[in-house]
Design a protein around this motif. Structure first.
Motif, PDB file in Angstrom:
ATOM      1  N   SER A   2     101.186  33.090 -16.595  1.00 16.82           N
ATOM      2  CA  SER A   2     100.067  32.329 -15.946  1.00 16.82           C
ATOM      3  C   SER A   2     100.104  31.680 -14.649  1.00 16.82           C
ATOM      4  CB  SER A   2     100.041  30.805 -16.689  1.00 16.82           C
ATOM      5  OG  SER A   2      99.484  29.541 -16.319  1.00 16.82           O
ATOM      6  N   LYS A   3      99.213  31.522 -13.902  1.00 23.88           N
ATOM      7  CA  LYS A   3      99.407  30.957 -12.592  1.00 23.88           C
ATOM      8  C   LYS A   3      99.218  29.195 -12.605  1.00 23.88           C
ATOM      9  CE  LYS A   3      97.516  32.981  -9.370  1.00 23.88           C
ATOM     10  NZ  LYS A   3      95.837  32.923  -8.301  1.00 23.88           N
ATOM     11  N   GLY A   4      98.927  28.836 -14.052  1.00 25.21           N
ATOM     12  CA  GLY A   4      99.357  27.497 -14.694  1.00 25.21           C
ATOM     13  C   GLY A   4      98.612  26.931 -15.693  1.00 25.21           C
ATOM     14  N   THR A   5      98.150  25.798 -15.435  1.00 20.40           N
ATOM     15  CA  THR A   5      97.244  25.259 -16.823  1.00 20.40           C
ATOM     16  C   THR A   5      95.943  24.668 -16.311  1.00 20.40           C
ATOM     17  OG1 THR A   5      99.274  25.447 -17.825  1.00 20.40           O
ATOM     18  CG2 THR A   5      96.634  23.854 -18.648  1.00 20.40           C
ATOM     19  N   ILE A   6      94.964  24.837 -15.932  1.00 23.84           N
ATOM     20  CA  ILE A   6      93.666  23.628 -15.340  1.00 23.84           C
ATOM     21  C   ILE A   6      93.237  23.550 -16.545  1.00 23.84           C
ATOM     22  CG2 ILE A   6      91.694  24.137 -14.127  1.00 23.84           C
ATOM     23  CD1 ILE A   6      92.833  26.876 -13.149  1.00 23.84           C
ATOM     24  N   LEU A   7      92.633  21.556 -16.322  1.00 26.52           N
ATOM     25  CA  LEU A   7      91.361  21.240 -17.756  1.00 26.52           C
ATOM     26  C   LEU A   7      90.225  21.576 -16.436  1.00 26.52           C
ATOM     27  CD1 LEU A   7      92.456  17.938 -19.955  1.00 26.52           C
ATOM     28  CD2 LEU A   7      90.315  19.012 -18.869  1.00 26.52           C
ATOM     29  N   ILE A   8      89.734  21.716 -17.525  1.00 28.83           N
ATOM     30  CA  ILE A   8      88.060  21.744 -17.101  1.00 28.83           C
ATOM     31  C   ILE A   8      86.754  21.009 -18.213  1.00 28.83           C
ATOM     32  CG2 ILE A   8      85.890  22.925 -16.078  1.00 28.83           C
ATOM     33  CD1 ILE A   8      87.607  25.288 -15.909  1.00 28.83           C
ATOM     34  N   THR A   9      86.541  19.848 -17.624  1.00 24.58           N
ATOM     35  CA  THR A   9      85.289  18.941 -18.107  1.00 24.58           C
ATOM     36  C   THR A   9      84.264  20.042 -18.470  1.00 24.58           C
ATOM     37  OG1 THR A   9      84.696  17.075 -16.526  1.00 24.58           O
ATOM     38  CG2 THR A   9      86.935  16.931 -18.000  1.00 24.58           C
ATOM     39  N   GLY A  10      83.204  19.968 -19.074  1.00 26.34           N
ATOM     40  CA  GLY A  10      82.232  19.977 -18.796  1.00 26.34           C
ATOM     41  C   GLY A  10      81.925  21.777 -18.901  1.00 26.34           C
ATOM     42  N   ASP A  29      96.101  30.276 -17.431  1.00 23.97           N
ATOM     43  CA  ASP A  29      95.820  29.736 -19.039  1.00 23.97           C
ATOM     44  C   ASP A  29      95.151  28.217 -18.474  1.00 23.97           C
ATOM     45  OD1 ASP A  29      97.652  31.193 -19.836  1.00 23.97           O
ATOM     46  OD2 ASP A  29      99.580  29.643 -19.756  1.00 23.97           O
ATOM     47  N   LEU A  30      93.789  27.680 -20.248  1.00 20.68           N
ATOM     48  CA  LEU A  30      92.256  27.225 -19.930  1.00 20.68           C
ATOM     49  C   LEU A  30      92.609  26.320 -20.291  1.00 20.68           C
ATOM     50  CD1 LEU A  30      89.738  29.984 -19.395  1.00 20.68           C
ATOM     51  CD2 LEU A  30      91.791  28.171 -17.223  1.00 20.68           C
ATOM     52  N   ALA A  31      92.271  24.800 -20.440  1.00 19.34           N
ATOM     53  CA  ALA A  31      91.948  23.091 -21.038  1.00 19.34           C
ATOM     54  C   ALA A  31      90.678  23.148 -20.939  1.00 19.34           C
ATOM     55  CB  ALA A  31      93.140  22.290 -21.211  1.00 19.34           C
ATOM     56  N   LEU A  32      89.730  23.775 -22.066  1.00 20.86           N
ATOM     57  CA  LEU A  32      88.498  23.526 -21.914  1.00 20.86           C
ATOM     58  C   LEU A  32      87.652  22.090 -22.607  1.00 20.86           C
ATOM     59  CD1 LEU A  32      87.266  27.683 -21.555  1.00 20.86           C
ATOM     60  CD2 LEU A  32      87.849  25.420 -19.383  1.00 20.86           C
ATOM     61  N   CYS A  33      87.006  21.446 -22.110  1.00 19.46           N
ATOM     62  CA  CYS A  33      86.575  20.269 -23.310  1.00 19.46           C
ATOM     63  C   CYS A  33      84.818  20.004 -23.077  1.00 19.46           C
ATOM     64  CB  CYS A  33      87.469  19.078 -22.944  1.00 19.46           C
ATOM     65  SG  CYS A  33      87.670  18.260 -21.795  1.00 19.46           S
ATOM     66  N   ALA A  34      83.978  19.566 -23.736  1.00 18.80           N
ATOM     67  CA  ALA A  34      83.177  19.567 -24.184  1.00 18.80           C
ATOM     68  C   ALA A  34      82.622  18.980 -24.635  1.00 18.80           C
ATOM     69  CB  ALA A  34      82.028  20.988 -23.523  1.00 18.80           C
ATOM     70  N   ALA A  49      88.966  38.370 -24.294  1.00 23.56           N
ATOM     71  CA  ALA A  49      89.028  40.133 -24.977  1.00 23.56           C
ATOM     72  C   ALA A  49      88.914  40.610 -23.237  1.00 23.56           C
ATOM     73  CB  ALA A  49      87.440  39.778 -25.098  1.00 23.56           C
ATOM     74  N   ALA A  50      88.353  39.650 -22.163  1.00 28.90           N
ATOM     75  CA  ALA A  50      88.670  39.934 -21.337  1.00 28.90           C
ATOM     76  C   ALA A  50      90.194  39.557 -20.410  1.00 28.90           C
ATOM     77  CB  ALA A  50      87.378  39.411 -20.061  1.00 28.90           C
ATOM     78  N   SER A  51      90.921  38.855 -20.686  1.00 27.72           N
ATOM     79  CA  SER A  51      91.449  38.226 -20.092  1.00 27.72           C
ATOM     80  C   SER A  51      93.028  37.900 -21.381  1.00 27.72           C
ATOM     81  CB  SER A  51      92.124  37.189 -19.280  1.00 27.72           C
ATOM     82  OG  SER A  51      90.757  37.109 -18.104  1.00 27.72           O
ATOM     83  N   PRO A  52      93.946  39.247 -22.751  1.00 28.50           N
ATOM     84  CA  PRO A  52      94.212  38.993 -22.734  1.00 28.50           C
ATOM     85  C   PRO A  52      95.920  38.052 -22.948  1.00 28.50           C
ATOM     86  CG  PRO A  52      94.463  40.868 -22.827  1.00 28.50           C
ATOM     87  CD  PRO A  52      92.560  40.340 -21.524  1.00 28.50           C
ATOM     88  N   ASP A  53      96.125  37.770 -21.796  1.00 24.22           N
ATOM     89  CA  ASP A  53      97.582  37.076 -22.171  1.00 24.22           C
ATOM     90  C   ASP A  53      97.256  35.598 -21.046  1.00 24.22           C
ATOM     91  OD1 ASP A  53      98.594  39.598 -22.332  1.00 24.22           O
ATOM     92  OD2 ASP A  53      98.777  39.786 -19.876  1.00 24.22           O
ATOM     93  N   VAL A  54      96.099  35.549 -21.523  1.00 25.47           N
ATOM     94  CA  VAL A  54      95.748  33.732 -21.385  1.00 25.47           C
ATOM     95  C   VAL A  54      95.698  33.422 -22.367  1.00 25.47           C
ATOM     96  CG1 VAL A  54      93.621  32.837 -19.847  1.00 25.47           C
ATOM     97  CG2 VAL A  54      95.231  34.560 -18.780  1.00 25.47           C
ATOM     98  N   THR A  55      95.807  31.941 -22.225  1.00 20.86           N
ATOM     99  CA  THR A  55      96.419  30.651 -23.213  1.00 20.86           C
ATOM    100  C   THR A  55      94.492  29.969 -23.266  1.00 20.86           C
ATOM    101  OG1 THR A  55      98.187  30.867 -23.571  1.00 20.86           O
ATOM    102  CG2 THR A  55      97.348  29.441 -24.323  1.00 20.86           C
ATOM    103  N   VAL A  56      93.175  30.188 -24.054  1.00 20.77           N
ATOM    104  CA  VAL A  56      92.796  29.102 -23.628  1.00 20.77           C
ATOM    105  C   VAL A  56      92.924  28.252 -25.043  1.00 20.77           C
ATOM    106  CG1 VAL A  56      89.959  29.092 -23.358  1.00 20.77           C
ATOM    107  CG2 VAL A  56      91.587  30.832 -22.722  1.00 20.77           C
ATOM    108  N   ALA A  57      92.500  26.991 -24.506  1.00 21.67           N
ATOM    109  CA  ALA A  57      92.899  25.832 -26.211  1.00 21.67           C
ATOM    110  C   ALA A  57      91.353  24.666 -25.722  1.00 21.67           C
ATOM    111  CB  ALA A  57      94.219  24.827 -25.340  1.00 21.67           C
ATOM    112  N   VAL A  58      90.368  25.110 -26.531  1.00 24.93           N
ATOM    113  CA  VAL A  58      89.370  23.744 -26.391  1.00 24.93           C
ATOM    114  C   VAL A  58      89.609  23.115 -27.119  1.00 24.93           C
ATOM    115  CG1 VAL A  58      88.153  26.501 -26.179  1.00 24.93           C
ATOM    116  CG2 VAL A  58      88.838  25.532 -28.077  1.00 24.93           C
ATOM    117  N   THR A  82     101.813  20.784 -19.478  1.00 24.07           N
ATOM    118  CA  THR A  82     101.683  20.981 -18.939  1.00 24.07           C
ATOM    119  C   THR A  82     100.217  21.184 -18.350  1.00 24.07           C
ATOM    120  OG1 THR A  82     102.096  20.588 -15.672  1.00 24.07           O
ATOM    121  CG2 THR A  82     102.166  22.895 -16.649  1.00 24.07           C
ATOM    122  N   ILE A  83     100.109  20.647 -17.629  1.00 22.70           N
ATOM    123  CA  ILE A  83      98.378  20.500 -16.768  1.00 22.70           C
ATOM    124  C   ILE A  83      98.976  20.290 -14.948  1.00 22.70           C
ATOM    125  CG2 ILE A  83      95.733  19.316 -16.120  1.00 22.70           C
ATOM    126  CD1 ILE A  83      96.098  20.156 -19.356  1.00 22.70           C
TER     127      ILE A  83
END
Length: 251
Positions: A2-10, A29-34, A49-58, A82-83
């Motif tokens: 991973s290049k790091g973890t990004i939190l995105i709102t909306g 890796d992503l932390a997604l919220c809405a 499906a497109a990026s199976p090595d990426v962690t996606v938390a919602v 970490t974020i």
């Protein structure tokens, strides 16, 4: 890796949704919220499906719920370890000319775009100060360059306000503490927020193209960026500096 973890709102629609796709493709890796969790779940499935090595938390998040903002940000940090970057993107585009009986719409926009952004900034900076590192990204708007008229008066004021919040952190020199701050001023980029006027608006670009310009500026950790650069760098300068009668004709 991973290049790091990004939190995105909306992150369930518009610019946030497309930023999620593009950052995942870059290996983050992503932390997604809405609020709309069903759309977040669908986006997570698509990205996985497109990026199976990426962690996606919602997680579900109404950014107008102050307590939820702080708890969700902390939960993401604990879950992912970490974020590294927080993108304050959630926003509202409702509005009406001042004094026309739609204080409710203007207040809703002010609360979501400014007060809620303040809560998100506080929550993000608490994490970054504790870590001694981080990258805060504030999504403003080219409308923040100058007071705008009629239906976007309040919207433009909120976007100028959040830019000032982020600029205050730059002025504080939080970079010396390992924290970068970027203010992104998108021009006219097609999204669900503006779909009713997209076909009538000059200089409108499609979502993927516009967000790619945003992502490139964010990756370069620019302190301030008008995107796409053409035509918004020269137009932004004009909006900020020309006499109001000329600005009125441009907008």
């Amino acid at each position: 890796m991973s290049k790091g973890t990004i939190l995105i709102t909306g992150a369930s629609s518009g610019l946030g949704e497309e930023m999620s796709r593009q950052f995942a493709a870059l290996g983050y890796d992503l932390a997604l919220c809405a609020r709309r969790t069903e759309r977040l779940d669908a986006l997570r499935s698509e990205i996985s499906a497109a990026s199976p090595d990426v962690t996606v938390a919602v997680k579900a998040l109404d950014v107008n719920d102050d307590d939820a903002v702080f708890s969700v940000f902390k939960e993401f940090a604990a879950e992912l370890g970490t974020i590294d970057r927080v993108i304050i993107n959630a926003g509202l585009g409702k509005g009406a000319p001042l004094g026309t009986g739609r204080y409710d719409a203007n207040k809703a926009t002010a609360m979501t775009n400014f007060v809620a952004a303040l809560a998100q900034t506080e929550a993000a900076m608490e994490i970054f100060r504790a870590q001694g590192s981080g990258h805060l990204v504030m999504i403003s708007s080219v409308s923040a360059m100058r007071g705008m008229r009629k239906t976007i008066t309040t919207y433009a004021a909120t976007k100028a306000g959040v830019a000032a919040l982020a600029e205050g952190l730059i002025n504080e020199n939080v970079k010396a503490k390992g924290i970068d701050v970027s203010i992104i001023y998108p021009g006219y980029i097609a999204s669900e927020m503006n779909e009713k006027v997209a076909n009538k608006t000059k200089f409108m670009v499609d979502t993927e193209t516009g967000v790619r310009a945003m992502v490139n500026a964010i990756e370069k950790r620019k302190e301030k960026a008008l995107v796409p650069a053409w035509p918004w760098v020269p137009l932004g300068f004009a909006l900020k500096n020309l006499p109001m009668p000329i600005v009125r004709r441009l907008t």
